[in-house]
Design a protein around this motif. Structure first.
Motif, PDB file in Angstrom:
ATOM      1  N   LEU A 160      71.205 -19.118  -9.472  1.00 55.83           N
ATOM      2  CA  LEU A 160      70.491 -18.233  -8.558  1.00 55.83           C
ATOM      3  C   LEU A 160      70.341 -16.823  -9.108  1.00 55.83           C
ATOM      4  CD1 LEU A 160      72.506 -19.093  -5.300  1.00 55.83           C
ATOM      5  CD2 LEU A 160      70.809 -20.496  -6.484  1.00 55.83           C
ATOM      6  N   ASP A 161      69.272 -16.143  -8.716  1.00 52.50           N
ATOM      7  CA  ASP A 161      69.118 -14.691  -8.895  1.00 52.50           C
ATOM      8  C   ASP A 161      69.285 -14.053  -7.516  1.00 52.50           C
ATOM      9  OD1 ASP A 161      68.687 -14.563 -11.622  1.00 52.50           O
ATOM     10  OD2 ASP A 161      66.508 -14.639 -11.473  1.00 52.50           O
ATOM     11  N   GLN A 162      70.274 -13.201  -7.373  1.00 49.50           N
ATOM     12  CA  GLN A 162      70.499 -12.546  -6.092  1.00 49.50           C
ATOM     13  C   GLN A 162      69.389 -11.532  -5.792  1.00 49.50           C
ATOM     14  OE1 GLN A 162      72.853 -13.420  -3.904  1.00 49.50           O
ATOM     15  NE2 GLN A 162      73.549 -14.985  -5.364  1.00 49.50           N
ATOM     16  N   VAL A 163      69.174 -11.253  -4.517  1.00 45.36           N
ATOM     17  CA  VAL A 163      68.234 -10.204  -4.118  1.00 45.36           C
ATOM     18  C   VAL A 163      68.628  -8.900  -4.806  1.00 45.36           C
ATOM     19  CG1 VAL A 163      67.505  -8.761  -2.184  1.00 45.36           C
ATOM     20  CG2 VAL A 163      67.637 -11.244  -1.914  1.00 45.36           C
ATOM     21  N   GLY A 164      67.642  -8.207  -5.368  1.00 43.66           N
ATOM     22  CA  GLY A 164      67.904  -6.966  -6.085  1.00 43.66           C
ATOM     23  C   GLY A 164      68.069  -7.154  -7.577  1.00 43.66           C
ATOM     24  N   PHE A 165      68.046  -8.416  -8.032  1.00 41.76           N
ATOM     25  CA  PHE A 165      68.293  -8.709  -9.445  1.00 41.76           C
ATOM     26  C   PHE A 165      67.209  -9.618 -10.012  1.00 41.76           C
ATOM     27  CE2 PHE A 165      72.438  -7.719  -7.705  1.00 41.76           C
ATOM     28  CZ  PHE A 165      73.056  -6.960  -8.699  1.00 41.76           C
ATOM     29  N   CYS A 166      66.915  -9.400 -11.287  1.00 37.18           N
ATOM     30  CA  CYS A 166      66.188 -10.360 -12.109  1.00 37.18           C
ATOM     31  C   CYS A 166      64.856 -10.779 -11.490  1.00 37.18           C
ATOM     32  CB  CYS A 166      67.088 -11.540 -12.416  1.00 37.18           C
ATOM     33  SG  CYS A 166      68.704 -11.037 -13.083  1.00 37.18           S
ATOM     34  N   LYS A 167      64.653 -12.051 -11.196  1.00 41.72           N
ATOM     35  CA  LYS A 167      63.359 -12.525 -10.700  1.00 41.72           C
ATOM     36  C   LYS A 167      63.262 -12.515  -9.174  1.00 41.72           C
ATOM     37  CE  LYS A 167      61.801 -15.291 -14.657  1.00 41.72           C
ATOM     38  NZ  LYS A 167      60.571 -14.502 -14.907  1.00 41.72           N
TER      39      LYS A 167
ATOM     40  N   ALA B 260      67.017   2.673 -32.932  1.00 41.22           N
ATOM     41  CA  ALA B 260      65.766   1.930 -33.081  1.00 41.22           C
ATOM     42  C   ALA B 260      65.820   0.533 -32.481  1.00 41.22           C
ATOM     43  CB  ALA B 260      65.394   1.840 -34.568  1.00 41.22           C
ATOM     44  N   PHE B 261      66.434   0.432 -31.326  1.00 40.95           N
ATOM     45  CA  PHE B 261      66.486  -0.860 -30.638  1.00 40.95           C
ATOM     46  C   PHE B 261      65.475  -0.791 -29.503  1.00 40.95           C
ATOM     47  CE2 PHE B 261      68.018  -4.274 -28.018  1.00 40.95           C
ATOM     48  CZ  PHE B 261      68.538  -5.181 -28.916  1.00 40.95           C
ATOM     49  N   ALA B 262      64.273  -1.247 -29.769  1.00 37.16           N
ATOM     50  CA  ALA B 262      63.187  -1.132 -28.805  1.00 37.16           C
ATOM     51  C   ALA B 262      63.248  -2.267 -27.804  1.00 37.16           C
ATOM     52  CB  ALA B 262      61.849  -1.144 -29.533  1.00 37.16           C
ATOM     53  N   ALA B 263      63.056  -1.938 -26.533  1.00 34.16           N
ATOM     54  CA  ALA B 263      63.100  -2.946 -25.478  1.00 34.16           C
ATOM     55  C   ALA B 263      61.696  -3.428 -25.154  1.00 34.16           C
ATOM     56  CB  ALA B 263      63.744  -2.359 -24.224  1.00 34.16           C
ATOM     57  N   PRO B 264      61.553  -4.704 -24.811  1.00 32.27           N
ATOM     58  CA  PRO B 264      60.274  -5.175 -24.292  1.00 32.27           C
ATOM     59  C   PRO B 264      60.089  -4.624 -22.886  1.00 32.27           C
ATOM     60  CG  PRO B 264      61.931  -6.883 -24.107  1.00 32.27           C
ATOM     61  CD  PRO B 264      62.574  -5.740 -24.851  1.00 32.27           C
ATOM     62  N   SER B 265      58.936  -4.885 -22.300  1.00 29.12           N
ATOM     63  CA  SER B 265      58.665  -4.414 -20.950  1.00 29.12           C
ATOM     64  C   SER B 265      58.382  -5.616 -20.058  1.00 29.12           C
ATOM     65  CB  SER B 265      57.457  -3.467 -20.947  1.00 29.12           C
ATOM     66  OG  SER B 265      57.101  -3.110 -19.622  1.00 29.12           O
ATOM     67  N   TYR B 266      59.180  -5.760 -18.999  1.00 32.18           N
ATOM     68  CA  TYR B 266      58.998  -6.850 -18.056  1.00 32.18           C
ATOM     69  C   TYR B 266      58.674  -6.305 -16.680  1.00 32.18           C
ATOM     70  CZ  TYR B 266      61.290  -9.548 -21.746  1.00 32.18           C
ATOM     71  OH  TYR B 266      61.601 -10.138 -22.949  1.00 32.18           O
ATOM     72  N   GLY B 267      58.054  -7.150 -15.853  1.00 29.69           N
ATOM     73  CA  GLY B 267      57.692  -6.743 -14.507  1.00 29.69           C
ATOM     74  C   GLY B 267      58.903  -6.576 -13.613  1.00 29.69           C
ATOM     75  N   PRO B 268      58.704  -6.046 -12.405  1.00 28.36           N
ATOM     76  CA  PRO B 268      59.825  -5.766 -11.499  1.00 28.36           C
ATOM     77  C   PRO B 268      60.600  -7.003 -11.079  1.00 28.36           C
ATOM     78  CG  PRO B 268      57.717  -5.493 -10.377  1.00 28.36           C
ATOM     79  CD  PRO B 268      57.418  -5.632 -11.827  1.00 28.36           C
ATOM     80  N   GLU B 269      59.976  -8.177 -11.158  1.00 27.80           N
ATOM     81  CA  GLU B 269      60.685  -9.423 -10.897  1.00 27.80           C
ATOM     82  C   GLU B 269      60.793 -10.228 -12.187  1.00 27.80           C
ATOM     83  OE1 GLU B 269      59.147 -11.450  -7.468  1.00 27.80           O
ATOM     84  OE2 GLU B 269      59.534  -9.739  -6.142  1.00 27.80           O
ATOM     85  N   LEU B 270      61.009  -9.506 -13.250  1.00 30.25           N
ATOM     86  CA  LEU B 270      61.235 -10.056 -14.591  1.00 30.25           C
ATOM     87  C   LEU B 270      60.077 -10.911 -15.087  1.00 30.25           C
ATOM     88  CD1 LEU B 270      63.463  -9.657 -16.654  1.00 30.25           C
ATOM     89  CD2 LEU B 270      64.654 -11.634 -15.757  1.00 30.25           C
ATOM     90  N   GLU B 271      58.866 -10.558 -14.607  1.00 31.53           N
ATOM     91  CA  GLU B 271      57.675 -11.242 -15.110  1.00 31.53           C
ATOM     92  C   GLU B 271      57.566 -11.012 -16.618  1.00 31.53           C
ATOM     93  OE1 GLU B 271      56.638  -9.807 -10.868  1.00 31.53           O
ATOM     94  OE2 GLU B 271      57.701  -9.037 -12.640  1.00 31.53           O
ATOM     95  N   GLY B 272      57.302 -12.079 -17.342  1.00 31.97           N
ATOM     96  CA  GLY B 272      57.177 -11.986 -18.786  1.00 31.97           C
ATOM     97  C   GLY B 272      58.394 -12.489 -19.538  1.00 31.97           C
ATOM     98  N   PHE B 273      59.517 -12.610 -18.828  1.00 32.93           N
ATOM     99  CA  PHE B 273      60.726 -13.155 -19.457  1.00 32.93           C
ATOM    100  C   PHE B 273      60.841 -14.618 -19.047  1.00 32.93           C
ATOM    101  CE2 PHE B 273      65.176 -14.257 -19.799  1.00 32.93           C
ATOM    102  CZ  PHE B 273      65.556 -13.671 -21.004  1.00 32.93           C
TER     103      PHE B 273
END
Length: 333
Positions: A98-105, A20-33
């Motif tokens: 930094l956030d590398q290409v392919g990661f996070c934002k 029961a560990f529910a994850a939030p939902s973020y956009g592909p570039e971590l929108e919302g975090f």
């Protein structure tokens, strides 16, 4: 692998972690975090694509003339360095995380040949665009592998190299871990859940113990897999897993010619792909208590910092101990 919890207690802990560990939902570039500092973007072209690297810059009130660049691990983001950046800035350092290409934002490219050389070149391009000629490069986990590659490629631009529990201190494939195709890795990535992330990190990063403060970093990673860009996120993660496995830097540590600090937790047992290895092989992998001294001895003039009783993420697990050690090593330079 020896853990402080009895087998039954550990099993119970992992069961709790995976329920029961529910994850939030973020956009592909971590929108919302939310990141701790404003996020800026470095736009550039690479491999025929227009890409964007996200980064945070923290400027000190009383600059000491030095810049520190913080590189994240595979299961982490620039945000994980937020508190570290604040501590460094108070001491006068200009800090970039930094956030590398392919990661996070940063951009999640569909067709991209990931390599540590390419990511190092991307990082160097960002620093050049900001007018930074020399910097101390601090990398954690996968970021430690990248930091080593950066120092090998751009020694004149590297004032100091600091690797924090870096991956790549051993060649897993050479030790007997079977190769996994990117397609197989992608299929596994698509099954990633917050519960699975938490269970993995508790077992391998934190020696079977969990603190509520770690949940934020599970949410950060899991939210990408639960969001609208999940397929692209999983594909990039499969590609970068292949990069980590097939591009070990351990064979080149002898070539490092910059002031180097290696920091490791004695309880770290991280070994990507170890679950694919035979049991007798798996139990020999990820022994940072042994790998740390072995690797440090191969790097000319390297300084070794051992965090007794800590795991893969000392900056998360025991931040005060980590900050004190990091500031001491930076000042020594």
């Amino acid at each position: 692998m020896r853990l402080p919890l009895p087998a039954t207690a550990l099993a119970a802990a992992l069961l709790t972690a995976t329920s029961a560990f529910a994850a939030p939902s973020y956009g592909p570039e971590l929108e919302g975090f939310e990141y701790p500092y404003p996020v800026r973007r470095h736009a550039f072209a690479s491999q025929g694509q227009d890409l964007s690297m996200a980064y945070m810059e923290v400027t000190p009130e009383r600059p000491n003339g030095r810049t520190v660049v913080l590189l994240h691990g595979k299961n982490f983001c620039a945000a994980t360095w937020g508190d570290t950046a604040a501590v460094l800035a108070r001491e006068g350092y200009r800090v970039l995380a930094l956030d590398q290409v392919g990661f996070c934002k940063s951009t999640k490219p569909l067709g991209y040949q990931f390599s540590f050389n390419q990511l190092a070149a991307n990082t160097h391009g960002l620093l050049a665009a900001l007018g930074i000629g020399r910097a101390t490069i601090v990398g954690h986990s996968m970021g430690g592998m990248l930091a080593a590659r950066y120092a090998l490629m751009f020694p004149d631009s590297t004032e100091q190299l600091v690797m924090v529990d870096p991956l790549g201190l051993e060649d897993w494939q050479a030790k007997g871990v079977p190769y996994q195709t990117i397609d197989a890795a992608y299929a596994a990535e698509r099954k990633t859940s917050a519960a699975g992330i938490k269970a993995y990190q508790m077992k391998f990063y934190y020696n079977g113990e969990w603190k509520p403060a770690y949940d934020r970093w599970v949410d950060m990673q899991a939210g990408l897999y639960a969001g609208p860009g999940a397929e692209r996120v999983a594909w990039n993660q499969a590609q970068t897993s292949d990069m980590v496995f097939t591009q070990p830097v351990v064979h080149e540590f002898d070539r490092l010619r910059v002031p180097t600090v290696l920091m490791v937790g004695t309880k770290d047992r991280t070994a990507p792909g170890g679950n694919r290895a035979a049991p007798e092989v798996a139990q020999t992998l990820g022994r940072y208590d042994r790998l740390g001294p072995e690797v440090a001895a191969r790097i000319k003039g390297a300084r070794l910092v051992m965090f007794e009783g800590l795991g893969h993420s000392p900056q998360v697990e025991a931040p005060d101990r980590f900050y004190a050690a990091l500031l001491k090593e930076l000042a020594a330079r």
